[in-house]
Design an enzyme around this catalytic site. Structure first.
Site, mmCIF file in Angstrom:
data_model
loop_
_atom_site.group_PDB
_atom_site.id
_atom_site.type_symbol
_atom_site.label_atom_id
_atom_site.label_comp_id
_atom_site.label_asym_id
_atom_site.label_seq_id
_atom_site.Cartn_x
_atom_site.Cartn_y
_atom_site.Cartn_z
ATOM 1 N N GLY A 198 -33.302 83.062 -55.916
ATOM 2 C CA GLY A 198 -33.721 83.126 -54.603
ATOM 3 C C GLY A 198 -33.225 83.107 -52.867
ATOM 4 C CD GLN A 199 -32.361 85.223 -47.679
ATOM 5 O OE1 GLN A 199 -33.163 85.658 -47.707
ATOM 6 N NE2 GLN A 199 -31.393 85.315 -46.384
ATOM 7 C CG LEU A 200 -37.576 79.530 -49.538
ATOM 8 C CD1 LEU A 200 -37.029 78.752 -47.810
ATOM 9 C CD2 LEU A 200 -39.302 80.962 -48.509
ATOM 10 C CE1 TYR B 86 -43.304 91.789 -49.559
ATOM 11 C CE2 TYR B 86 -43.939 92.689 -46.549
ATOM 12 C CZ TYR B 86 -43.087 91.690 -47.986
ATOM 13 O OH TYR B 86 -42.452 90.649 -47.686
ATOM 14 C CB THR C 84 -44.095 88.660 -45.047
ATOM 15 O OG1 THR C 84 -43.473 89.734 -44.263
ATOM 16 C CG2 THR C 84 -45.402 89.499 -45.700
ATOM 17 C CG ASP C 85 -43.322 89.839 -40.142
ATOM 18 O OD1 ASP C 85 -42.901 88.973 -41.132
ATOM 19 O OD2 ASP C 85 -43.014 90.322 -39.594
ATOM 20 C CG ASP D 284 -42.821 88.677 -66.877
ATOM 21 O OD1 ASP D 284 -43.537 88.033 -65.692
ATOM 22 O OD2 ASP D 284 -42.182 89.044 -67.693
ATOM 23 C CE1 TYR E 196 -41.624 95.958 -56.918
ATOM 24 C CE2 TYR E 196 -41.558 96.317 -54.707
ATOM 25 C CZ TYR E 196 -41.214 96.605 -55.787
ATOM 26 O OH TYR E 196 -41.011 97.936 -55.928
#
Length: 280
Positions: free
Chosen positions: A10-12, A124, A100-101, A35, A60
């Site tokens: 992934g990106q990070l 989310y 996350t914010d 998984d 996700y």
């Protein structure tokens, strides 16, 4: 230190793997190898790898899709986090998880510290907040809230709001940006460096805001990008209130990172991070 990075493509995650390789024994684990939604598989793989630290870069992140697929969001953002945290606890390993914010409602007017009351407004966001709580099954556990991630992964197309803005600017197009949504962007390279600093320093476990210092509207971020690129600074500025999304999003997202800085993980300004990102 033996470090397992889960979600290594992934990106990070990809940047995290590269950062760890400089001084540690890093094991990159992607979806083909594990998984994370299967608790028995998580415990078997981690028991076999015997890490000193597990860094969870999975997530996700389809904010709107989560409204129609809450079970999928919870499986990755909460249940899988519990499995990894418990595996870390059984091994005496440190556990790092990213949040996350979006756990905030966006009604603040000043940058929010870690103790600011949470109030998720989407499936989310709720799944990410639950993941924060479940991550604490490990000891030590580090929960790092990031936001508006930017940074490129070799071999993968650019992703994220900033990548879209920069792509439009380079193409000579006029990007559409929010003039009133306030963010504290996070450069993935700086987030990875901060993560390692916490682990290497054995900093106090707990919740940290891992964002670049300062805050700005997306319009201001775009204007700075245009200045650094030496291109036209024309933008189609729109109001956040006029945007229609299936899932609610916070409008004011600025986070304060004083606790992270005090722990020895310095986060440069978002302007400095943007300049380094564009120079690469």
């Amino acid at each position: 230190m033996r470090i397992v990075v889960v979600g290594s493509r992934g990106q990070l995650g990809a940047v995290m793997v590269e950062a760890c390789r400089a001084a540690h024994d890093v094991i990159a684990v992607d979806r083909s190898m594990l998984d994370v939604t299967q608790p028995s598989a998580v415990h078997e793989v981690m028991g076999r790898l015997t890490p000193d630290a597990i860094i969870n870069c999975t997530g996700y992140n389809a904010v709107d899709a989560a409204e129609d697929h809450p079970v999928d969001a919870l499986a990755v953002n909460a249940v899988a986090v519990r499995s990894m945290a418990r595996a870390a606890a059984s091994l005496g390993a440190a556990f790092v998880h990213y949040s996350t914010d979006f756990v905030f409602d966006g009604l603040a007017t000043l940058p929010m510290a870690e103790e600011h009351p949470t109030n998720p407004r989407s499936v989310y966001a709720a799944s990410k907040l639950l993941g924060e709580w479940l991550a604490m099954d490990a000891s030590p556990a580090y929960v790092l809230r990031v936001e508006s991630l930017f940074g490129e992964v070799s071999g993968a197309p650019p992703k994220g709001s900033l990548a879209s803005i920069v792509g439009s600017l380079k193409a000579g197009q006029i990007p559409r940006v929010f003039e009133d949504r306030v963010v504290s962007p996070t450069y993935v390279c700086d987030a990875a460096a901060a993560t390692l600093a916490l682990l290497e320093r054995r900093a106090p476990a707990g919740l940290y805001h891992c964002v670049n210092s300062g805050h700005a509207t997306w319009l201001e971020v775009g204007q700075e990008a245009a200045r650094l690129l030496g291109v036209s600074s024309a933008f189609d500025a729109v109001r956040f209130a006029d945007a229609k999304f299936p899932a609610a999003r916070p409008q004011y997202c600025a986070l304060a990172n004083h606790k992270l800085q005090a722990a020895g993980a310095t986060m440069p300004s978002w302007q400095d991070a943007l300049a380094r990102y564009l120079s690469r």
